[in-house]
Design a protein around this motif. Sequence first.
Motif, PDB file in Angstrom:
ATOM      1  N   PRO A 184      31.151 180.764  21.122  1.00  7.00           N
ATOM      2  CA  PRO A 184      31.271 179.319  20.906  1.00  7.00           C
ATOM      3  C   PRO A 184      31.711 178.528  22.129  1.00  7.00           C
ATOM      4  N   GLN A 185      32.728 179.000  22.840  1.00  2.00           N
ATOM      5  CA  GLN A 185      33.207 178.245  23.999  1.00  2.00           C
ATOM      6  C   GLN A 185      32.160 178.196  25.106  1.00  2.00           C
ATOM      7  N   ASP A 186      31.366 179.264  25.224  1.00  2.00           N
ATOM      8  CA  ASP A 186      30.295 179.266  26.228  1.00  2.00           C
ATOM      9  C   ASP A 186      29.194 178.281  25.843  1.00  2.00           C
ATOM     10  N   LEU A 187      28.929 178.167  24.545  1.00  2.00           N
ATOM     11  CA  LEU A 187      27.927 177.209  24.090  1.00  2.00           C
ATOM     12  C   LEU A 187      28.387 175.776  24.368  1.00  2.00           C
ATOM     13  N   ILE A 188      29.640 175.496  24.084  1.00  2.00           N
ATOM     14  CA  ILE A 188      30.194 174.161  24.356  1.00  2.00           C
ATOM     15  C   ILE A 188      30.111 173.861  25.856  1.00  2.00           C
ATOM     16  N   ALA A 189      30.488 174.835  26.677  1.00  2.00           N
ATOM     17  CA  ALA A 189      30.419 174.651  28.127  1.00  2.00           C
ATOM     18  C   ALA A 189      28.980 174.423  28.578  1.00  2.00           C
ATOM     19  N   ALA A 190      28.033 175.119  27.948  1.00  5.45           N
ATOM     20  CA  ALA A 190      26.621 174.963  28.310  1.00  5.45           C
ATOM     21  C   ALA A 190      26.124 173.552  28.018  1.00  5.45           C
ATOM     22  N   VAL A 191      26.535 172.985  26.896  1.00  8.43           N
ATOM     23  CA  VAL A 191      26.127 171.613  26.565  1.00  8.43           C
ATOM     24  C   VAL A 191      26.649 170.642  27.616  1.00  8.43           C
ATOM     25  N   HIS A 192      27.889 170.831  28.049  1.00  7.49           N
ATOM     26  CA  HIS A 192      28.436 169.972  29.111  1.00  7.49           C
ATOM     27  C   HIS A 192      27.661 170.170  30.415  1.00  7.49           C
ATOM     28  N   THR A 193      27.326 171.418  30.719  1.00  8.87           N
ATOM     29  CA  THR A 193      26.578 171.710  31.943  1.00  8.87           C
ATOM     30  C   THR A 193      25.212 171.035  31.928  1.00  8.87           C
ATOM     31  N   ILE A 194      24.509 171.155  30.814  1.00 15.87           N
ATOM     32  CA  ILE A 194      23.189 170.553  30.676  1.00 15.87           C
ATOM     33  C   ILE A 194      23.283 169.034  30.764  1.00 15.87           C
ATOM     34  N   ALA A 195      24.254 168.455  30.093  1.00 20.01           N
ATOM     35  CA  ALA A 195      24.408 166.999  30.089  1.00 20.01           C
ATOM     36  C   ALA A 195      24.729 166.468  31.478  1.00 20.01           C
ATOM     37  N   ASP A 196      25.366 167.306  32.301  1.00 20.80           N
ATOM     38  CA  ASP A 196      25.734 166.903  33.659  1.00 20.80           C
ATOM     39  C   ASP A 196      24.573 167.001  34.635  1.00 20.80           C
ATOM     40  N   GLY A 197      23.408 167.421  34.128  1.00 19.38           N
ATOM     41  CA  GLY A 197      22.239 167.499  34.994  1.00 19.38           C
ATOM     42  C   GLY A 197      21.994 168.855  35.607  1.00 19.38           C
ATOM     43  N   ASN A 198      22.799 169.847  35.215  1.00 21.91           N
ATOM     44  CA  ASN A 198      22.615 171.190  35.734  1.00 21.91           C
ATOM     45  C   ASN A 198      21.784 172.026  34.767  1.00 21.91           C
ATOM     46  N   ALA A 239      19.693 176.832  44.700  1.00 14.49           N
ATOM     47  CA  ALA A 239      19.111 178.162  44.536  1.00 14.49           C
ATOM     48  C   ALA A 239      20.175 179.251  44.483  1.00 14.49           C
ATOM     49  N   GLU A 240      21.341 178.977  45.055  1.00 16.74           N
ATOM     50  CA  GLU A 240      22.448 179.932  44.992  1.00 16.74           C
ATOM     51  C   GLU A 240      23.231 179.806  43.695  1.00 16.74           C
ATOM     52  N   GLY A 241      22.805 178.859  42.844  1.00 15.23           N
ATOM     53  CA  GLY A 241      23.454 178.688  41.551  1.00 15.23           C
ATOM     54  C   GLY A 241      24.633 177.738  41.567  1.00 15.23           C
ATOM     55  N   MET A 242      24.794 176.973  42.641  1.00 15.03           N
ATOM     56  CA  MET A 242      25.915 176.038  42.724  1.00 15.03           C
ATOM     57  C   MET A 242      25.716 174.850  41.791  1.00 15.03           C
ATOM     58  N   SER A 243      26.811 174.393  41.200  1.00 15.18           N
ATOM     59  CA  SER A 243      26.798 173.137  40.456  1.00 15.18           C
ATOM     60  C   SER A 243      26.801 171.976  41.448  1.00 15.18           C
ATOM     61  N   ASN A 244      26.637 170.763  40.947  1.00 12.18           N
ATOM     62  CA  ASN A 244      26.709 169.601  41.833  1.00 12.18           C
ATOM     63  C   ASN A 244      28.060 169.537  42.536  1.00 12.18           C
ATOM     64  N   ALA A 245      29.126 169.836  41.786  1.00 12.32           N
ATOM     65  CA  ALA A 245      30.465 169.790  42.381  1.00 12.32           C
ATOM     66  C   ALA A 245      30.619 170.834  43.485  1.00 12.32           C
ATOM     67  N   ASP A 246      30.117 172.056  43.236  1.00 12.14           N
ATOM     68  CA  ASP A 246      30.198 173.117  44.243  1.00 12.14           C
ATOM     69  C   ASP A 246      29.399 172.751  45.488  1.00 12.14           C
ATOM     70  N   ALA A 247      28.188 172.232  45.275  1.00  7.46           N
ATOM     71  CA  ALA A 247      27.344 171.842  46.411  1.00  7.46           C
ATOM     72  C   ALA A 247      27.983 170.713  47.208  1.00  7.46           C
TER      73      ALA A 247
END
Length: 214
Positions: free
Chosen positions: A108-122, A166-174
């Motif tokens: 469940p917590q991974d699913l919630i995190a995934a929704v936030h990730t998708i909504a953030d454009g990742n 391509a290295e899998g970085m989020s916007n924040a990491d990049a």
Amino acid sequence: MIKVLIADDEALVRTGLRMILQSDPGIKVIAEAGDGHEALAQIRAHRPDVVLMDIRMPHLDGLAATRQLSTWPGAPRVLVLTTFNRDEYVYTALQNGAAGFLFKDTPPQDLIAAVHTIADGNAILAPSVTKNLIDHFAKGSTNQAQARRRLTALTPREQEVLAAVAEGMSNADAARALHLSEATIKAHVSQIMTKLDATNRVQIAILAHQANTA
């Protein structure tokens, strides 16, 4: 507040997903659908930010519904959620414009995190399919020379941003790695997708791997 629509032909599954997602104060489930046609109608009516899309549904399946959505201006981002670990589903979902692919046994917590990730454009993929996905496309019909020709449309800065994606970085990491703001990274990613005729970050990451730049 992230507005979510759940599309699944099993009412019990929709209820479970709703309970999981709405345990997060930043997510609101605004509508449900039992098949692809109903999902498209509900999306027009409610304009969600993210759609959780099942694959196997009657009348119009989730892959076909996602393909139709990819042609809509301002379409919501699609997270495909399925019980089926079949490579062709992953490839088709991403080619049709999905921003992510997870299995229904995701915690469940991974699913919630995934929704936030998708909504953030990742983009997000179940770990078990990521390596197969990259390997499949890296060995696919687009050869290295063709991929590199496509990347010549990018500026040097855009190529740096693409390498980070391509290295899998989020916007924040990049942003941290390249000493830029998140807003600037997001703008670069959007421009890269436009130039490369891609609909999500996974597609541009795959192209970078095909060109052997990542």
